[in-house]
Write a protein that holds these residues in place. Structure first.
Motif, PDB file in Angstrom:
ATOM      1  N   ASP A  93       0.871  -1.180   0.000  1.00 37.92           N
ATOM      2  CA  ASP A  93       0.000   0.000   0.000  1.00 37.92           C
ATOM      3  C   ASP A  93       0.906   1.228   0.000  1.00 37.92           C
ATOM      4  OD1 ASP A  93      -1.770   2.071   0.441  1.00 37.92           O
ATOM      5  OD2 ASP A  93      -2.912   1.011   1.978  1.00 37.92           O
ATOM      6  N   THR A  94       1.179   1.754  -1.173  1.00 33.46           N
ATOM      7  CA  THR A  94       2.141   2.838  -1.304  1.00 33.46           C
ATOM      8  C   THR A  94       1.651   4.146  -0.685  1.00 33.46           C
ATOM      9  OG1 THR A  94       1.308   3.333  -3.522  1.00 33.46           O
ATOM     10  CG2 THR A  94       3.235   1.880  -3.355  1.00 33.46           C
ATOM     11  N   GLU A  95       0.350   4.313  -0.550  1.00 35.45           N
ATOM     12  CA  GLU A  95      -0.160   5.543   0.071  1.00 35.45           C
ATOM     13  C   GLU A  95       0.010   5.521   1.591  1.00 35.45           C
ATOM     14  OE1 GLU A  95      -0.827   8.267  -1.524  1.00 35.45           O
ATOM     15  OE2 GLU A  95      -0.476   7.215  -3.396  1.00 35.45           O
ATOM     16  N   LYS A  96       0.019   4.341   2.189  1.00 39.32           N
ATOM     17  CA  LYS A  96       0.254   4.229   3.635  1.00 39.32           C
ATOM     18  C   LYS A  96       1.740   4.255   3.990  1.00 39.32           C
ATOM     19  CE  LYS A  96      -1.674   1.048   6.194  1.00 39.32           C
ATOM     20  NZ  LYS A  96      -2.300  -0.206   6.636  1.00 39.32           N
ATOM     21  N   CYS A  97       2.580   3.910   3.039  1.00 39.46           N
ATOM     22  CA  CYS A  97       4.016   3.798   3.281  1.00 39.46           C
ATOM     23  C   CYS A  97       4.608   5.159   3.628  1.00 39.46           C
ATOM     24  CB  CYS A  97       4.707   3.238   2.035  1.00 39.46           C
ATOM     25  SG  CYS A  97       6.493   3.069   2.191  1.00 39.46           S
ATOM     26  N   LYS A  98       5.401   5.188   4.706  1.00 38.81           N
ATOM     27  CA  LYS A  98       6.035   6.444   5.117  1.00 38.81           C
ATOM     28  C   LYS A  98       7.506   6.515   4.717  1.00 38.81           C
ATOM     29  CE  LYS A  98       6.880   4.744   9.799  1.00 38.81           C
ATOM     30  NZ  LYS A  98       6.437   4.850  11.179  1.00 38.81           N
ATOM     31  N   GLY A  99       7.964   5.535   3.963  1.00 38.77           N
ATOM     32  CA  GLY A  99       9.320   5.568   3.433  1.00 38.77           C
ATOM     33  C   GLY A  99      10.407   5.340   4.463  1.00 38.77           C
ATOM     34  N   CYS A 100      10.167   4.475   5.445  1.00 44.29           N
ATOM     35  CA  CYS A 100      11.194   4.197   6.454  1.00 44.29           C
ATOM     36  C   CYS A 100      12.258   3.237   5.920  1.00 44.29           C
ATOM     37  CB  CYS A 100      10.562   3.635   7.724  1.00 44.29           C
ATOM     38  SG  CYS A 100       9.839   1.989   7.546  1.00 44.29           S
ATOM     39  N   PHE A 101      11.919   2.480   4.884  1.00 40.61           N
ATOM     40  CA  PHE A 101      12.822   1.544   4.191  1.00 40.61           C
ATOM     41  C   PHE A 101      13.339   0.406   5.072  1.00 40.61           C
ATOM     42  CE2 PHE A 101      13.529   5.648   1.872  1.00 40.61           C
ATOM     43  CZ  PHE A 101      12.723   5.330   0.798  1.00 40.61           C
ATOM     44  N   LEU A 102      12.663   0.089   6.154  1.00 38.72           N
ATOM     45  CA  LEU A 102      13.058  -1.062   6.975  1.00 38.72           C
ATOM     46  C   LEU A 102      12.946  -2.356   6.175  1.00 38.72           C
ATOM     47  CD1 LEU A 102      11.349  -0.158  10.378  1.00 38.72           C
ATOM     48  CD2 LEU A 102      13.790  -0.117   9.849  1.00 38.72           C
ATOM     49  N   CYS A 103      11.929  -2.436   5.331  1.00 43.24           N
ATOM     50  CA  CYS A 103      11.707  -3.639   4.524  1.00 43.24           C
ATOM     51  C   CYS A 103      12.823  -3.844   3.500  1.00 43.24           C
ATOM     52  CB  CYS A 103      10.360  -3.557   3.827  1.00 43.24           C
ATOM     53  SG  CYS A 103      10.139  -2.063   2.841  1.00 43.24           S
ATOM     54  N   VAL A 104      13.390  -2.761   3.016  1.00 41.20           N
ATOM     55  CA  VAL A 104      14.467  -2.850   2.030  1.00 41.20           C
ATOM     56  C   VAL A 104      15.665  -3.603   2.616  1.00 41.20           C
ATOM     57  CG1 VAL A 104      16.098  -1.518   0.645  1.00 41.20           C
ATOM     58  CG2 VAL A 104      13.735  -0.739   0.862  1.00 41.20           C
ATOM     59  N   GLY A 105      15.970  -3.331   3.867  1.00 40.72           N
ATOM     60  CA  GLY A 105      17.128  -3.946   4.499  1.00 40.72           C
ATOM     61  C   GLY A 105      16.955  -5.393   4.894  1.00 40.72           C
ATOM     62  N   VAL A 106      15.719  -5.862   5.046  1.00 41.23           N
ATOM     63  CA  VAL A 106      15.511  -7.240   5.506  1.00 41.23           C
ATOM     64  C   VAL A 106      15.222  -8.235   4.388  1.00 41.23           C
ATOM     65  CG1 VAL A 106      14.758  -6.534   7.802  1.00 41.23           C
ATOM     66  CG2 VAL A 106      13.056  -6.934   6.018  1.00 41.23           C
ATOM     67  N   CYS A 107      14.980  -7.760   3.196  1.00 38.89           N
ATOM     68  CA  CYS A 107      14.675  -8.684   2.099  1.00 38.89           C
ATOM     69  C   CYS A 107      15.940  -9.440   1.700  1.00 38.89           C
ATOM     70  CB  CYS A 107      14.113  -7.928   0.891  1.00 38.89           C
ATOM     71  SG  CYS A 107      13.703  -9.018  -0.493  1.00 38.89           S
ATOM     72  N   PRO A 108      15.951 -10.774   1.871  1.00 35.25           N
ATOM     73  CA  PRO A 108      17.165 -11.546   1.563  1.00 35.25           C
ATOM     74  C   PRO A 108      17.506 -11.573   0.069  1.00 35.25           C
ATOM     75  CG  PRO A 108      15.372 -13.023   2.127  1.00 35.25           C
ATOM     76  CD  PRO A 108      14.883 -11.633   2.393  1.00 35.25           C
ATOM     77  N   LYS A 109      16.534 -11.298  -0.774  1.00 37.58           N
ATOM     78  CA  LYS A 109      16.765 -11.296  -2.218  1.00 37.58           C
ATOM     79  C   LYS A 109      16.872  -9.883  -2.796  1.00 37.58           C
ATOM     80  CE  LYS A 109      16.308 -15.776  -3.071  1.00 37.58           C
ATOM     81  NZ  LYS A 109      17.214 -16.581  -3.867  1.00 37.58           N
ATOM     82  N   ALA A 110      16.775  -8.863  -1.947  1.00 36.46           N
ATOM     83  CA  ALA A 110      16.858  -7.451  -2.360  1.00 36.46           C
ATOM     84  C   ALA A 110      15.842  -7.113  -3.448  1.00 36.46           C
ATOM     85  CB  ALA A 110      18.267  -7.097  -2.796  1.00 36.46           C
ATOM     86  N   LEU A 111      14.588  -7.513  -3.221  1.00 29.44           N
ATOM     87  CA  LEU A 111      13.533  -7.304  -4.206  1.00 29.44           C
ATOM     88  C   LEU A 111      12.663  -6.090  -3.917  1.00 29.44           C
ATOM     89  CD1 LEU A 111      12.393 -11.020  -4.613  1.00 29.44           C
ATOM     90  CD2 LEU A 111      13.973  -9.722  -6.043  1.00 29.44           C
ATOM     91  N   ILE A 112      12.929  -5.396  -2.826  1.00 28.67           N
ATOM     92  CA  ILE A 112      12.164  -4.198  -2.485  1.00 28.67           C
ATOM     93  C   ILE A 112      13.100  -2.999  -2.591  1.00 28.67           C
ATOM     94  CG2 ILE A 112      10.807  -3.030  -0.723  1.00 28.67           C
ATOM     95  CD1 ILE A 112      10.026  -5.759   0.355  1.00 28.67           C
ATOM     96  N   LYS A 113      12.666  -2.014  -3.355  1.00 27.57           N
ATOM     97  CA  LYS A 113      13.478  -0.826  -3.629  1.00 27.57           C
ATOM     98  C   LYS A 113      12.653   0.425  -3.373  1.00 27.57           C
ATOM     99  CE  LYS A 113      16.578  -3.372  -6.016  1.00 27.57           C
ATOM    100  NZ  LYS A 113      17.621  -3.983  -5.326  1.00 27.57           N
ATOM    101  N   ALA A 114      13.332   1.561  -3.269  1.00 26.98           N
ATOM    102  CA  ALA A 114      12.644   2.845  -3.153  1.00 26.98           C
ATOM    103  C   ALA A 114      12.044   3.202  -4.511  1.00 26.98           C
ATOM    104  CB  ALA A 114      13.611   3.922  -2.709  1.00 26.98           C
ATOM    105  N   ASP A 115      10.803   3.650  -4.491  1.00 27.37           N
ATOM    106  CA  ASP A 115      10.139   4.083  -5.715  1.00 27.37           C
ATOM    107  C   ASP A 115      10.565   5.513  -6.042  1.00 27.37           C
ATOM    108  OD1 ASP A 115       8.469   4.308  -7.887  1.00 27.37           O
ATOM    109  OD2 ASP A 115       6.669   3.652  -6.826  1.00 27.37           O
ATOM    110  N   GLU A 116      10.585   5.850  -7.298  1.00 25.07           N
ATOM    111  CA  GLU A 116      10.969   7.198  -7.706  1.00 25.07           C
ATOM    112  C   GLU A 116       9.810   8.183  -7.565  1.00 25.07           C
ATOM    113  OE1 GLU A 116      12.355   6.529 -11.653  1.00 25.07           O
ATOM    114  OE2 GLU A 116      14.056   5.340 -10.978  1.00 25.07           O
ATOM    115  N   LYS A 117       8.581   7.663  -7.598  1.00 25.35           N
ATOM    116  CA  LYS A 117       7.396   8.515  -7.503  1.00 25.35           C
ATOM    117  C   LYS A 117       7.062   8.806  -6.040  1.00 25.35           C
ATOM    118  CE  LYS A 117       5.482   5.498 -10.565  1.00 25.35           C
ATOM    119  NZ  LYS A 117       4.366   4.684 -10.944  1.00 25.35           N
ATOM    120  N   LEU A 118       6.553   9.996  -5.793  1.00 28.63           N
ATOM    121  CA  LEU A 118       6.116  10.362  -4.444  1.00 28.63           C
ATOM    122  C   LEU A 118       4.672   9.930  -4.227  1.00 28.63           C
ATOM    123  CD1 LEU A 118       7.475  14.025  -4.236  1.00 28.63           C
ATOM    124  CD2 LEU A 118       8.536  11.962  -3.337  1.00 28.63           C
TER     125      LEU A 118
END
Length: 67
Positions: free
Chosen positions: A7-32
């Motif tokens: 849910d990109t509208e709920k996401c506050k951009g803390c990026f905790l999920c980016v660091g825990v993905c063992p396959k590095a499949l979650i990235k920061a989106d370019e759109k706000l």
């Protein structure tokens, strides 16, 4: 094959999920989102192992993983 929804509208951009993905499949989106922050996006459904680490670490419950 796992399905990950974010849910990109709920996401506050803390990026905790980016660091825990063992396959590095979650990235920061370019759109706000409406909050004016860069949310995360899921980049590879075929490689996901459905470990659910991203969903467990998300403080706002923005991520759902379906096996």
């Amino acid at each position: 094959m796992a399905k990950v929804t974010i849910d990109t509208e709920k996401c506050k951009g803390c990026f905790l999920c980016v660091g825990v993905c063992p396959k590095a499949l979650i990235k920061a989106d370019e759109k706000l989102n409406k909050k004016g922050v860069n949310p995360v996006k899921f980049t590879g459904k075929d490689e996901c192992i459905a470990c659910c680490f991203c969903a467990m670490v998300c403080p706002d419950c923005c991520i759902e993983v379906y096996k």
